[in-house]
Design an enzyme around this catalytic site. Structure first.
Site, PDB file in Angstrom:
ATOM      1  CG  HIS A   1     -50.970  69.600  58.282  1.00  0.00           C
ATOM      2  ND1 HIS A   1     -49.697  69.076  58.244  1.00  0.00           N
ATOM      3  CD2 HIS A   1     -51.705  68.843  57.444  1.00  0.00           C
ATOM      4  CE1 HIS A   1     -49.676  68.050  57.406  1.00  0.00           C
ATOM      5  NE2 HIS A   1     -50.880  67.878  56.915  1.00  0.00           N
TER       6      HIS A   1
ATOM      7  CG  ASN B   1     -47.134  65.060  54.806  1.00  0.00           C
ATOM      8  OD1 ASN B   1     -47.341  66.192  55.267  1.00  0.00           O
ATOM      9  ND2 ASN B   1     -48.105  64.237  54.500  1.00  0.00           N
TER      10      ASN B   1
ATOM     11  CG  HIS C   1     -53.234  76.357  46.960  1.00  0.00           C
ATOM     12  ND1 HIS C   1     -53.219  75.148  46.296  1.00  0.00           N
ATOM     13  CD2 HIS C   1     -54.426  76.923  46.647  1.00  0.00           C
ATOM     14  CE1 HIS C   1     -54.341  75.001  45.628  1.00  0.00           C
ATOM     15  NE2 HIS C   1     -55.094  76.066  45.829  1.00  0.00           N
TER      16      HIS C   1
ATOM     17  CE1 TYR D   1     -54.109  70.942  50.071  1.00  0.00           C
ATOM     18  CE2 TYR D   1     -52.803  72.178  51.645  1.00  0.00           C
ATOM     19  CZ  TYR D   1     -53.178  70.973  51.082  1.00  0.00           C
ATOM     20  OH  TYR D   1     -52.637  69.801  51.543  1.00  0.00           O
TER      21      TYR D   1
HETATM   22 FE1  HDE Z   1     -53.069  68.732  53.073  1.00  0.00          FE
HETATM   23  N1  HDE Z   1     -54.352  70.141  53.776  1.00  0.00           N
HETATM   24  N2  HDE Z   1     -54.603  67.772  52.184  1.00  0.00           N
HETATM   25  N3  HDE Z   1     -51.855  67.202  52.489  1.00  0.00           N
HETATM   26  N4  HDE Z   1     -51.560  69.601  53.983  1.00  0.00           N
HETATM   27  C1  HDE Z   1     -54.026  71.188  54.544  1.00  0.00           C
HETATM   28  O1  HDE Z   1     -54.735  73.390  54.204  1.00  0.00           O
HETATM   29  C2  HDE Z   1     -55.834  68.286  51.991  1.00  0.00           C
HETATM   30  C3  HDE Z   1     -52.189  66.107  51.760  1.00  0.00           C
HETATM   31  C4  HDE Z   1     -50.256  69.223  53.959  1.00  0.00           C
HETATM   32  O2  HDE Z   1     -48.319  74.340  57.117  1.00  0.00           O
HETATM   33  C5  HDE Z   1     -55.143  72.162  54.738  1.00  0.00           C
HETATM   34  O3  HDE Z   1     -54.168  75.464  54.872  1.00  0.00           O
HETATM   35  C6  HDE Z   1     -56.626  67.394  51.185  1.00  0.00           C
HETATM   36  C7  HDE Z   1     -51.024  65.402  51.319  1.00  0.00           C
HETATM   37  C8  HDE Z   1     -49.467  70.093  54.792  1.00  0.00           C
HETATM   38  O4  HDE Z   1     -50.116  75.481  56.629  1.00  0.00           O
HETATM   39  C9  HDE Z   1     -56.281  71.552  53.888  1.00  0.00           C
HETATM   40  C10 HDE Z   1     -55.830  66.322  50.908  1.00  0.00           C
HETATM   41  C11 HDE Z   1     -49.970  66.102  51.828  1.00  0.00           C
HETATM   42  C12 HDE Z   1     -50.362  71.020  55.312  1.00  0.00           C
HETATM   43  C13 HDE Z   1     -55.630  70.296  53.352  1.00  0.00           C
HETATM   44  C14 HDE Z   1     -54.556  66.567  51.529  1.00  0.00           C
HETATM   45  C15 HDE Z   1     -50.504  67.214  52.554  1.00  0.00           C
HETATM   46  C16 HDE Z   1     -51.656  70.691  54.791  1.00  0.00           C
HETATM   47  C17 HDE Z   1     -55.476  72.493  56.161  1.00  0.00           C
HETATM   48  C18 HDE Z   1     -56.178  65.097  50.121  1.00  0.00           C
HETATM   49  C19 HDE Z   1     -48.476  65.775  51.684  1.00  0.00           C
HETATM   50  C20 HDE Z   1     -50.057  72.149  56.268  1.00  0.00           C
HETATM   51  C21 HDE Z   1     -55.054  73.921  56.392  1.00  0.00           C
HETATM   52  C22 HDE Z   1     -56.633  65.358  48.812  1.00  0.00           C
HETATM   53  C23 HDE Z   1     -48.008  65.882  50.326  1.00  0.00           C
HETATM   54  C24 HDE Z   1     -49.831  73.436  55.551  1.00  0.00           C
HETATM   55  C25 HDE Z   1     -54.591  74.373  55.121  1.00  0.00           C
HETATM   56  C26 HDE Z   1     -49.375  74.515  56.513  1.00  0.00           C
HETATM   57  C27 HDE Z   1     -52.808  71.412  55.074  1.00  0.00           C
HETATM   58  C28 HDE Z   1     -56.280  69.469  52.527  1.00  0.00           C
HETATM   59  C29 HDE Z   1     -53.506  65.633  51.481  1.00  0.00           C
HETATM   60  C30 HDE Z   1     -49.655  68.130  53.239  1.00  0.00           C
HETATM   61  C31 HDE Z   1     -57.584  71.315  54.591  1.00  0.00           C
HETATM   62  C32 HDE Z   1     -58.063  67.637  50.771  1.00  0.00           C
HETATM   63  C33 HDE Z   1     -50.986  64.157  50.436  1.00  0.00           C
HETATM   64  C34 HDE Z   1     -47.982  69.999  55.048  1.00  0.00           C
HETATM   65  O5  HDE Z   1     -56.659  72.374  52.851  1.00  0.00           O
END
Ligand code: HDE
Length: 720
Positions: A80, A153, A344, A367
């Protein structure tokens, strides 16, 4: 009580605005200084030994400036990375205190400030907005009880069922490690290799290959919390909940050919669209909807509520609309706000809690961990955009970049500070986790209730309109044609055939192979090393629901042309009366109209009006517009006919199924000098498949509101 159809009034989120303004630095009317406050006398020349001499190390002003510059970049988000954000507010329509004690969902008189960030997932910070990708939809609510983040999402399900697979998924979709190709694209071997071995991803893959992955605008897409969460009321009664954001402008997409061209013409297309809409006061709005499932109904579905690859069809549990989100202010500084905001899913308020969805549980760790390296310190909560309005009082201290100057001791319990800060009882708003009973053996494994990977993928496919199905087929054709290893293509066809046999066959034709009769083993790598891979059989539940209207964009609202971009193509001698009337009528409906001509400046109309030109044919392109109008005026039309860019403009608009209006000579031109003439033998007054040849604004407005006329795609191959 706030009314549901209150139009967006430009409310100001005073609380967060005031909070942020304490940190704003405009520099207006000030002398230039160093970071130590020293006034700078010369910002044009470094300190040298003589006019032509070498620069002196002593120049601390130069060194400070360059050193700060050297460190301007921070690591981009691991996923993202490419995002755009805005401030706004959330207004509750009706209290849902029967389900949750969350204050901001109980009191309709409270307006909650929010900061919302949209993003693509796979690309780097500088990548194109128009990648075929999932879009992030993160909302930070600055509530009176602390920050609540709904980090979702624009698709309601996810690729994997367990967090342990996330790094693998992301490694597979990101550019390949040896050559860092391709940028912001899933159309390559490693992604499809992974997917072909992960049948659980098939439902999400259908969404990702659908037009949902190509939004027309960030303002025209849905948002979903994805996981099932819990709401808890004052009496500690809990219900399950799925969160939905429904855009008031409807859900609209572009087509893939268009998306690829936009990436070249304006790779900031979505960012610009969001910024300009807010800037002009056309505030984007979404309604917040909830699907609520009573605890007693946890097992009544033929899928598991804890499985993030499943949605709850709206036919089974309707979405209850409870409030509205309005974005009304652009950030002042991209880095300080959009880049430094830290979302988060674990930022909760009392009354909202997690379920045991194994994907959600894994996110709870990730996060904070990623913010530590991305923002560089455990004090990232002190960055203004992240600061809760409710205040922070605890004994956490020190660390890099600490802003707060804490006084007093830092331990609990204490007597030296009079026991402060105190723990809050539940009645005082203290957070308590839902007291769910957990009495189980430790196991690395997955519930059998997670093993149907295909029914909802089929449900999604069956729910699509004919045009949506065609686009989805073409998306698979494109992506799998880019895959180089034949075995990956074959495995994918095996999986797709379990979703829909015809779909697989239609894709197979383009790939020049046939659909494998028995899918090749191993098929499901999401089972442990000791599991018997050969025994894997696709499970399919025979649900009674064969299609769901809510899953198709075709069935969403199409009654407004607000903020649509309309091109008027003209030259000297244009029928200025018709042009002005059309422009005025469209603008009255909220559309944005641009006059495009060969040169910038002004063109002269037949009744001598001077018409201002907004863009010339060098920078304007059909793919940046929603519809096109060609006013009459013999001289103007004669000049347009000679302009290849104009012919291409119209042909592209036609190919991408956009409304096209023309009057008098304009209509003739369409029939004689563009591809449209090849396909229709129109009468001058006809309105057909979004081609409005009578020049009437009312008919054009109706056509624009419909967005696209997909039936044009049938059999018509436009070489544009
Ligand atoms: Fe994320 N995701 N994600 N994700 N995610 C990040 O956090 C992660 C997942 C989502 O506008 C990171 O600050 C793991 C689902 C959005 O700043 C990180 C898993 C959904 C955003 C991270 C998921 C999301 C992130 C990268 C599986 C939809 C952007 C930078 C367990 C419900 C937030 C950050 C923004 C961002 C990890 C799965 C949505 C790396 C480990 C499912 C919208 O922490």
């Amino acid at each position: 009580m706030a009314k549901k159809n209150d139009s967006a009034k430009p409310k100001i989120n005073n609380k967060k605005v005031n909070d942020l303004s304490k940190n704003t630095e405009t520099g207006e009317g000030q002398f230039l200084t160093t970071n130590q406050g020293l006034k700078i006398n010369d910002n044009q020349n470094s300190l040298k030994a003589g006019e032509r001499g070498s620069t002196l190390l002593e120049d601390f002003i130069l060194r400070e400036k360059i050193t700060h510059f050297d460190h301007e970049r921070i690591p981009e988000r691991i996923v993202h990375a490419r995002g755009s954000a805005a401030h706004g507010f959330f207004q509750l329509y009706e209290s849902i205190a029967q389900y949750t004690k969350a204050g901001f969902l109980n009191d309709t008189s409270v307006t909650t400030p929010v900061f919302v960030r949209f993003s693509t997932v796979a690309g780097s910070r500088g990548s194109s907005d128009l990648a075929r990708d999932v879009r992030g939809f993160s909302v930070k609510f600055y509530t009176e009880q602390g920050n609540y983040d709904l980090v979702g999402n624009n698709m309601p399900v996810f690729f994997i069922q367990d967090a342990i697979k996330f790094p693998d998924l992301i490694h597979a979709v990101k550019p390949e490690p040896h050559n860092e190709i391709p940028q912001a694209a899933s159309a390559h071997d490693t992604f499809w290799d992974f997917i072909s071995l992960m049948p659980e991803s098939m439902h999400m893959i259908m969404w990702a290959m659908s037009d949902r992955a190509l939004p027309r605008s960030l303002r025209m897409m849905e948002g979903f919390g994805v996981h099932t969460f819990r709401l808890i009321n004052e009496n500690n009664k809990s219900v399950f909940v799925k969160f939905h954001w429904k855009p008031l402008l409807g859900i609209h997409s572009v087509v893939w050919d268009e998306a690829q061209k936009i990436s070249g013409k304006d790779s900031d297309f979505h960012r610009r669209d969001l910024w300009e809409a807010i800037d002009k006061g056309a505030f984007p709005e979404w309604e917040l909807g909830l699907q609520i499932v009573e605890e007693k109904d946890e097992f009544k579905f033929d899928f598991d509520l804890l499985d993030p690859t499943k949605l709850i069809p709206e036919e089974l549990v309707p979405v209850k609309i409870i409030g509205k989100l309005t974005l009304n202010r652009n950030p002042d500084n991209f880095f300080a706000e959009t880049e430094q905001v830290a979302f988060h899913p674990g930022h909760l308020v009392p009354g909202i809690d997690f379920t045991n969805d194994p994907l959600l549980q894994g996110r709870l760790f990730s996060y904070t961990d990623t913010q530590l390296s991305r923002l560089g310190s455990p004090n990232f909560h002190e960055i203004p955009i992240n600061r809760p309005l409710s205040g922070v009082h605890n004994n956490q201290r020190d660390g890099h970049m600490r802003q707060t100057i804490n006084t007093g001791n830092s331990y609990d319990p204490n007597t030296t500070s009079g026991g402060c800060p105190f723990q809050a009882k539940a009645v005082d708003g203290g957070f308590t986790s839902y007291n769910e009973r957990i009495d189980e053996r430790k196991i690395r494994g997955r519930s059998k209730s997670f093993f149907d990977h295909f029914s909802q993928a089929t449900l999604f496919y069956n729910s699509q309109s004919e045009a949506e199905k065609n686009h989805l087929t073409d998306a698979f054709r494109f992506e799998l044609s880019k895959v180089e290893a034949p075995a990956i293509r074959e495995r994918m066809l095996g999986l797709i055939s379990q979703v829909d046999k015809n779909l697989a066959m239609n894709i197979a034709v383009t790939l020049g192979i046939s659909v494998p009769k028995t899918p090749k083993q191993p098929m499901n790598m999401s089972i442990p090393a000791d599991g018997n891979v050969k025994k894997f059989q696709p499970v399919k539940v025979n649900s009674t629901l064969s299609s769901s209207a809510a899953l198709s964009m075709a069935s969403t609202i199409k009654n407004t042309i607000k903020t649509r971009q309309i091109a008027i193509l003209a030259g000297n001698g244009v029928d200025d009366v018709s042009l002005t009337k059309m422009k005025t009528d469209l603008e009255a409906e909220g559309a944005v109209v641009k006059v495009i001509a060969a040169q910038l400046g002004y063109i002269k109309g037949i009744s001598k009006m001077d018409i201002k030109v907004d863009l010339n044919f060098i920078t304007a392109s059909s793919v940046l517009f929603d519809a096109v109008y060609i006013p009459g005026g013999a001289k103007s039309i004669a000049s347009l006919k000679q302009e290849p860019d104009v012919i291409n403009f119209i042909n592209e608009a036609y190919k991408h199924c956009k409304p096209i209006a023309a009057d008098a000579e304009g209509a003739e031109m369409l029939q004689t000098s563009t591809e449209i003439g090849m396909h229709y033998k129109h009468g001058k007054n006809e309105i057909m498949q979004g081609i409005v040849l009578n020049g009437k604004s009312l008919d054009f407005i109706k056509a624009i509101a419909k967005h696209r006329f997909w039936e044009r795609e049938k059999g018509n191959k436009i070489p544009a």
